[in-house]
Design an enzyme around this catalytic site. Structure first.
Site, short mmCIF file in Angstrom:
data_model
loop_
_atom_site.label_atom_id
_atom_site.label_comp_id
_atom_site.label_asym_id
_atom_site.label_seq_id
_atom_site.Cartn_x
_atom_site.Cartn_y
_atom_site.Cartn_z
N LYS A 35 1.86 -44.37 58.79
CA LYS A 35 2.82 -43.43 58.21
C LYS A 35 3.03 -42.24 59.15
O LYS A 35 2.25 -42.01 60.07
CB LYS A 35 2.34 -42.96 56.84
CG LYS A 35 1.04 -42.17 56.85
CD LYS A 35 0.64 -41.78 55.44
CE LYS A 35 -0.66 -40.96 55.48
NZ LYS A 35 -1.02 -40.48 54.12
N TYR A 256 3.91 -11.89 73.69
CA TYR A 256 4.53 -11.15 72.59
C TYR A 256 3.51 -10.31 71.84
O TYR A 256 2.42 -10.78 71.49
CB TYR A 256 5.18 -12.12 71.60
CG TYR A 256 6.48 -12.72 72.09
CD1 TYR A 256 7.59 -11.93 72.34
CD2 TYR A 256 6.59 -14.09 72.28
CE1 TYR A 256 8.78 -12.48 72.79
CE2 TYR A 256 7.79 -14.66 72.72
CZ TYR A 256 8.88 -13.84 72.97
OH TYR A 256 10.05 -14.39 73.41
#
Length: 368
Positions: A35, A256
């Site tokens: 899956k 950042y």
């Protein structure tokens, strides 16, 4: 020249891990769980690599099964969540799928359908996970209805899912097992219970079928590793390279927000990988990476397309140096995706399934 970031998939390691699952549970058959695009590894390529080894595959939904069938995969496929609407039953029938039944409406829809041939059914029981499944006290009636409809359903299995099989403490696992064992004895039913942690560490849960998932891809799902889980081999290596180097004095912020500040004169490497590729933005300063097979750490916040690493103690590292974000370096050194996930305050499943399509998959090891 292409951007250096790739997800390299070792199909030989995938087969090794599948064989390990079988070795852990020699009396069981192991369905290979594919899956979520084989946990981000590529469901079609992984299915082809396991054809002839795995007697069945498992996916979450019919769309995932269609992808495999359209690629020519003929191995039986189990729909772990069954159908989502009654009109999907004609596709289940057409594609020769097996299906879980976890609720009354699914059972009613199946018994109202007229399949060309009986559909193998795994009846899901809620033994304590409290997501999908019939409560044990109602599962017997559902089982009897399926038994009474041999033109609709065949090869019945009782299926459930464990909430705590990965933990060292086993009281809740044992409570779930007790409920399931009692029900199976009343029904004289075969069981499909064991997920990856139970396959590796809970022999009492090994039934007619087991469902190894994340372990197939080399991630250790156990709270505390055991002898079997230590033998798992990484299947995905997320590999990139240094694309720039900065020489900075002490006291300079990097990235950042200036979260990381150079504690000394430092060499900072810029790596072509970021959260736009699926690398987790929550990675903290100190999250490990391998540069030319040697361990160092992330320094500064992960950006969309880049991240920065501390090269101060790796003077030989330079532009073009190999960076492994998880997996196996060219030197053979391994950085576990589980260790990286810990630094991101998440689990390996989210990292593996989160690698985005713009990252090319490169497959090694030929399908059987």
């Amino acid at each position: 020249m292409a951007r250096p970031l790739t997800a390299e998939i070792d199909l030989d390691a995938l087969r090794h891990n599948y064989r390990l699952a079988c070795e852990c549970s020699p009396e069981s058959r192991c369905v290979a769980v594919l899956k979520a695009d084989a946990y981000g590894h590529g469901a079609v390529a992984c299915a082809r690599a396991l054809e002839g080894l795995a007697p069945a595959f498992a996916v979450a939904c019919i769309e995932e099964a269609v992808t495999l069938r359209e690629a020519g995969i003929a191995t039986p496929i189990v729909l772990l969540e069954g159908i989502f609407s009654a009109d999907e039953l004609h596709r289940v029938d057409e594609l020769g799928l097996w299906m879980a039944v976890h609720s009354d409406w699914q059972l009613d829809a199946l018994l109202a359908h007229r399949p060309a041939r009986p559909i193998p059914v795994w009846l899901k029981v809620d033994s304590g996970m409290h997501r999908l499944g019939f409560p044990p006290e109602r599962a017997e009636a559902a089982w009897r209805r399926l038994q009474a409809a041999p033109d609709h359903a065949c090869d019945l299995q009782l299926m459930s899912h464990f909430a705590t099989a990965d933990l060292v403490e086993g009281a809740y696992f044992e409570a779930q097992m007790a409920r399931l064992t009692a029900l199976a004895e009343r029904l004289d039913a075969s069981l499909c219970l064991a997920n990856s942690p139970a396959t590796l560490a809970r022999p009492s849960a090994h039934g007619a079928w087991n469902r190894p998932g994340v372990m197939l891809y080399g991630s250790d799902p156990l709270e505390a590793a055991n002898a079997a889980s230590r033998r798992l081999a990484p299947v995905m290596t997320l590999r990139s390279a240094i694309i720039a180097v900065r020489e900075l004095p002490a006291g300079e912020p990097v990235g950042y927000g200036g979260r990381w500040v150079t504690p000394r004169p430092s060499r900072i490497g810029v790596v072509a990988a970021g959260y736009g590729d699926g690398y987790d933005r929550h990675a903290v300063d100190g999250t490990p990476v391998l540069v030319e097979g040697r361990r160092t750490r992330i320094a500064g916040k992960v950006s969309m397309d880049m991240l920065t690493v501390d090269l101060t103690d790796l003077p030989e590292a330079d532009i073009g140096s190999e960076v492994v974000l998880w997996g196996r370096a060219a030197t053979g050194e391994v950085l576990s995706v589980d260790e990286v996930a810990h630094h991101c305050d998440t689990i390996s499943y989210t990292l593996l399934t989160g690698v985005l399509p713009r990252v090319p998959r490169r497959y090694h090891g030929q399908p059987r």
